[in-house]
Motif scaffolding. Structure first.
Motif, PDB file in Angstrom:
ATOM      1  N   LEU A 158     -53.059  15.932  24.168  1.00 37.69           N
ATOM      2  CA  LEU A 158     -51.791  15.472  23.603  1.00 37.69           C
ATOM      3  C   LEU A 158     -51.981  14.158  22.852  1.00 37.69           C
ATOM      4  N   ARG A 159     -51.386  14.065  21.668  1.00 39.78           N
ATOM      5  CA  ARG A 159     -51.393  12.816  20.904  1.00 39.78           C
ATOM      6  C   ARG A 159     -50.011  12.167  20.893  1.00 39.78           C
ATOM      7  N   THR A 160     -49.024  12.946  20.553  1.00 44.88           N
ATOM      8  CA  THR A 160     -47.656  12.440  20.503  1.00 44.88           C
ATOM      9  C   THR A 160     -46.695  13.580  20.821  1.00 44.88           C
ATOM     10  N   CYS A 161     -45.671  13.270  21.578  1.00 40.78           N
ATOM     11  CA  CYS A 161     -44.597  14.239  21.786  1.00 40.78           C
ATOM     12  C   CYS A 161     -43.281  13.480  21.705  1.00 40.78           C
ATOM     13  N   ILE A 162     -42.336  14.018  20.975  1.00 36.47           N
ATOM     14  CA  ILE A 162     -41.029  13.390  20.858  1.00 36.47           C
ATOM     15  C   ILE A 162     -39.965  14.419  21.227  1.00 36.47           C
ATOM     16  N   ILE A 163     -39.029  13.991  22.068  1.00 37.68           N
ATOM     17  CA  ILE A 163     -38.015  14.890  22.632  1.00 37.68           C
ATOM     18  C   ILE A 163     -36.634  14.312  22.368  1.00 37.68           C
ATOM     19  N   VAL A 164     -35.717  15.158  21.933  1.00 37.27           N
ATOM     20  CA  VAL A 164     -34.316  14.780  21.771  1.00 37.27           C
ATOM     21  C   VAL A 164     -33.484  15.709  22.645  1.00 37.27           C
ATOM     22  N   GLY A 165     -32.648  15.124  23.508  1.00 35.23           N
ATOM     23  CA  GLY A 165     -31.815  15.925  24.384  1.00 35.23           C
ATOM     24  C   GLY A 165     -30.405  15.370  24.462  1.00 35.23           C
ATOM     25  N   ALA A 166     -29.465  16.197  24.888  1.00 32.34           N
ATOM     26  CA  ALA A 166     -28.082  15.772  25.051  1.00 32.34           C
ATOM     27  C   ALA A 166     -27.393  16.698  26.041  1.00 32.34           C
ATOM     28  N   THR A 167     -26.467  16.151  26.814  1.00 33.06           N
ATOM     29  CA  THR A 167     -25.703  16.974  27.756  1.00 33.06           C
ATOM     30  C   THR A 167     -24.588  17.733  27.062  1.00 33.06           C
ATOM     31  N   SER A 168     -24.181  17.260  25.875  1.00 34.88           N
ATOM     32  CA  SER A 168     -23.168  17.956  25.081  1.00 34.88           C
ATOM     33  C   SER A 168     -23.521  17.795  23.610  1.00 34.88           C
ATOM     34  N   PHE A 169     -23.374  18.893  22.852  1.00 40.51           N
ATOM     35  CA  PHE A 169     -23.723  18.895  21.435  1.00 40.51           C
ATOM     36  C   PHE A 169     -22.678  19.724  20.710  1.00 40.51           C
ATOM     37  N   GLN A 170     -21.778  19.045  20.004  1.00 44.20           N
ATOM     38  CA  GLN A 170     -20.646  19.732  19.399  1.00 44.20           C
ATOM     39  C   GLN A 170     -20.469  19.348  17.945  1.00 44.20           C
ATOM     40  N   LYS A 171     -19.870  20.273  17.195  1.00 44.01           N
ATOM     41  CA  LYS A 171     -19.580  20.032  15.784  1.00 44.01           C
ATOM     42  C   LYS A 171     -18.469  18.999  15.655  1.00 44.01           C
ATOM     43  N   CYS A 172     -18.622  18.099  14.677  1.00 41.56           N
ATOM     44  CA  CYS A 172     -17.589  17.085  14.421  1.00 41.56           C
ATOM     45  C   CYS A 172     -16.374  17.722  13.762  1.00 41.56           C
ATOM     46  N   ASN A 173     -15.210  17.165  14.032  1.00 44.10           N
ATOM     47  CA  ASN A 173     -14.000  17.502  13.280  1.00 44.10           C
ATOM     48  C   ASN A 173     -14.085  16.777  11.946  1.00 44.10           C
ATOM     49  N   THR A 174     -14.161  17.525  10.865  1.00 47.62           N
ATOM     50  CA  THR A 174     -14.397  16.913   9.548  1.00 47.62           C
ATOM     51  C   THR A 174     -13.286  15.959   9.137  1.00 47.62           C
ATOM     52  N   PHE A 175     -12.058  16.174   9.654  1.00 44.26           N
ATOM     53  CA  PHE A 175     -10.936  15.329   9.238  1.00 44.26           C
ATOM     54  C   PHE A 175     -10.935  13.989   9.966  1.00 44.26           C
ATOM     55  N   SER A 176     -11.488  13.978  11.175  1.00 44.68           N
ATOM     56  CA  SER A 176     -11.408  12.738  11.953  1.00 44.68           C
ATOM     57  C   SER A 176     -12.761  12.075  12.183  1.00 44.68           C
ATOM     58  N   SER A 177     -13.841  12.731  11.707  1.00 44.84           N
ATOM     59  CA  SER A 177     -15.177  12.228  12.012  1.00 44.84           C
ATOM     60  C   SER A 177     -15.413  10.837  11.442  1.00 44.84           C
ATOM     61  N   SER A 178     -14.906  10.566  10.235  1.00 43.34           N
ATOM     62  CA  SER A 178     -15.148   9.256   9.628  1.00 43.34           C
ATOM     63  C   SER A 178     -14.474   8.152  10.422  1.00 43.34           C
ATOM     64  N   ALA A 179     -13.242   8.405  10.885  1.00 44.78           N
ATOM     65  CA  ALA A 179     -12.533   7.403  11.679  1.00 44.78           C
ATOM     66  C   ALA A 179     -13.228   7.191  13.019  1.00 44.78           C
ATOM     67  N   ILE A 180     -13.682   8.306  13.638  1.00 42.93           N
ATOM     68  CA  ILE A 180     -14.373   8.202  14.925  1.00 42.93           C
ATOM     69  C   ILE A 180     -15.676   7.439  14.763  1.00 42.93           C
ATOM     70  N   CYS A 181     -16.415   7.764  13.699  1.00 40.28           N
ATOM     71  CA  CYS A 181     -17.687   7.086  13.463  1.00 40.28           C
ATOM     72  C   CYS A 181     -17.484   5.597  13.269  1.00 40.28           C
ATOM     73  N   SER A 182     -16.403   5.222  12.544  1.00 40.40           N
ATOM     74  CA  SER A 182     -16.116   3.812  12.334  1.00 40.40           C
ATOM     75  C   SER A 182     -15.807   3.120  13.659  1.00 40.40           C
ATOM     76  N   GLN A 183     -15.041   3.812  14.506  1.00 40.26           N
ATOM     77  CA  GLN A 183     -14.698   3.239  15.808  1.00 40.26           C
ATOM     78  C   GLN A 183     -15.953   3.121  16.679  1.00 40.26           C
ATOM     79  N   ARG A 184     -16.796   4.139  16.629  1.00 35.62           N
ATOM     80  CA  ARG A 184     -17.987   4.145  17.466  1.00 35.62           C
ATOM     81  C   ARG A 184     -18.971   3.067  17.045  1.00 35.62           C
ATOM     82  N   LYS A 185     -19.014   2.745  15.748  1.00 34.18           N
ATOM     83  CA  LYS A 185     -19.904   1.682  15.302  1.00 34.18           C
ATOM     84  C   LYS A 185     -19.524   0.364  15.958  1.00 34.18           C
ATOM     85  N   GLU A 186     -18.202   0.146  16.128  1.00 27.50           N
ATOM     86  CA  GLU A 186     -17.740  -1.069  16.785  1.00 27.50           C
ATOM     87  C   GLU A 186     -18.101  -1.067  18.267  1.00 27.50           C
TER      88      GLU A 186
END
Length: 353
Positions: A158-186
């Motif tokens: 083995l040289r390198t292994c990278i893993i991405v995991g999540a307990t929940s993985f859901q599609k964003c609501n396109t109408f509210s995603s920008s507002a949520i992302c702005s809030q989450r940045k804060e």
């Protein structure tokens, strides 16, 4: 240029008008093993040119009646690790977990053996193997992972292994995603200070072990193929993925040379009961965020986790100068990019197993 009369319309094979170089280009774009083997029976000319194809893709079929022993072994292994892992800090795994002798791989690689059809491609430079779906579902699905993907780079080890995991993985609501992302940045600074509790950390270690076992199984498979096919010395690139695109094992030209040398010098015991290569002692760096927005991909991850794994040799962590492995899957690549910005991380060491 190819000329024909009206009477020759039905008799003329239009491919006869194409030069050999152009036909080989078409075969390399086709690259699927099943299609290429069908081409062998089309004509003598096709039969003479197909073996010079340098890019091969093989979708490996499952065995007709896969045994449940392999799946139960992995689950038992994870349970063993779970119970033994946290008796001491994460510098454990002194116990080697070996599969039962009766365990067999759940897919058919007969085409890759020395008597299989792969032997005819003597100028093969690129090989992509796609393994079938696991009979019991996706890796990690029984251990709380809604999303779990990994990419591993190997040489002789083995040289390198990278893993991405999540307990929940859901599609964003396109109408509210920008507002949520702005809030989450804060809220990002606050979330970065969130600490994983013991149960959450144990869960992510189990995800990591599952991915490392899958990666080491693919390395073992490739060692068998290289040992069985010494007639493909021009091979420069190998990728082993799976049908649900969960994990990707990759090797380049230098790594393949390193693996061939290790096979020649060490003479791996073919009688070994293990159907994977041992995982060396590794260093793990883990990042965590309770919520991770992926605006480019259009998804939201909960319990987002990034794990970067490198081997430890003589007490030193091997470092590649290259960036961590990323691939073509957009959520995976975006998650790696965003998670690596998190300042807080966990450092652990895992013994060989």
């Amino acid at each position: 240029m190819c000329y024909k009369t009206h009477e020759e319309d039905d008799d003329l094979a239009y491919f006869d008008c194409l030069p050999d170089a152009l036909l080989l280009l078409i075969f390399n774009k086709l690259h699927d093993l099943k299609s290429l083997t069908n081409c062998l029976s089309v004509s003598k000319r096709f039969r003479s040119l197909v073996p010079f194809t340098d890019t091969i893709f093989i979708s490996i079929p499952p065995l007709p009646k896969p045994s449940n022993i392999a799946a139960s072994y992995i689950n038992n292994t994870l349970r063993q690790v779970f119970h033994n892992l946290f008796l001491k800090p994460l510098r454990c795994f002194h116990r080697l977990m070996a599969s039962p002798k009766s365990t067999t791989m759940s897919f058919d690689i007969s085409c890759c053996h020395s008597n299989g059809v792969l032997r005819i491609f003597k100028e093969m430079k690129s090989l992509h193997l796609e393994l079938p779906l696991h009979g019991d579902g996706e890796l990690g699905s029984s251990n709380g992972a809604s999303f779990l993907q990994w990419k591993a780079d190997f040489g002789s080890n083995l040289r390198t292994c990278i893993i991405v995991g999540a307990t929940s993985f859901q599609k964003c609501n396109t109408f509210s995603s920008s507002a949520i992302c702005s809030q989450r940045k804060e809220e990002r600074i606050f979330m970065e200070e969130t600490v994983l509790n013991d149960d959450e950390l144990k869960l992510r270690v189990i995800w990591t072990i599952s991915c490392l076992i899958a990666a080491s199984t693919r390395q073992y498979l490739l060692k068998q193929i290289l040992a069985d096919n010494p007639n493909i010395p021009m091979l420069e690139r190998v990728v082993i993925s799976d049908a649900n695109k969960q994990g990707m094992f990759s090797m380049g030209k230098e790594e393949l040379v390193e693996m061939r040398n290790s096979i020649n010098t060490k003479q791996e015991a073919s009688s070994s009961s293990m159907e994977r290569s041992p995982v060396p002692e590794v260093s793990m760096k883990l990042w965590y965020l309770p919520i991770l927005d992926l605006p480019d991909s259009g998804y939201v991850m909960k319990g987002a986790t990034l794990v970067l794994i490198r081997p430890v040799v003589d007490g030193m962590i091997e470092n590649n100068s290259d960036d961590p492995l990323v691939g073509d899957e957009k959520p995976f690549t975006e998650a790696v990019r965003e998670m690596s910005k998190v300042k807080k991380s966990y450092l652990m060491t895992m013994s060989s197993f």
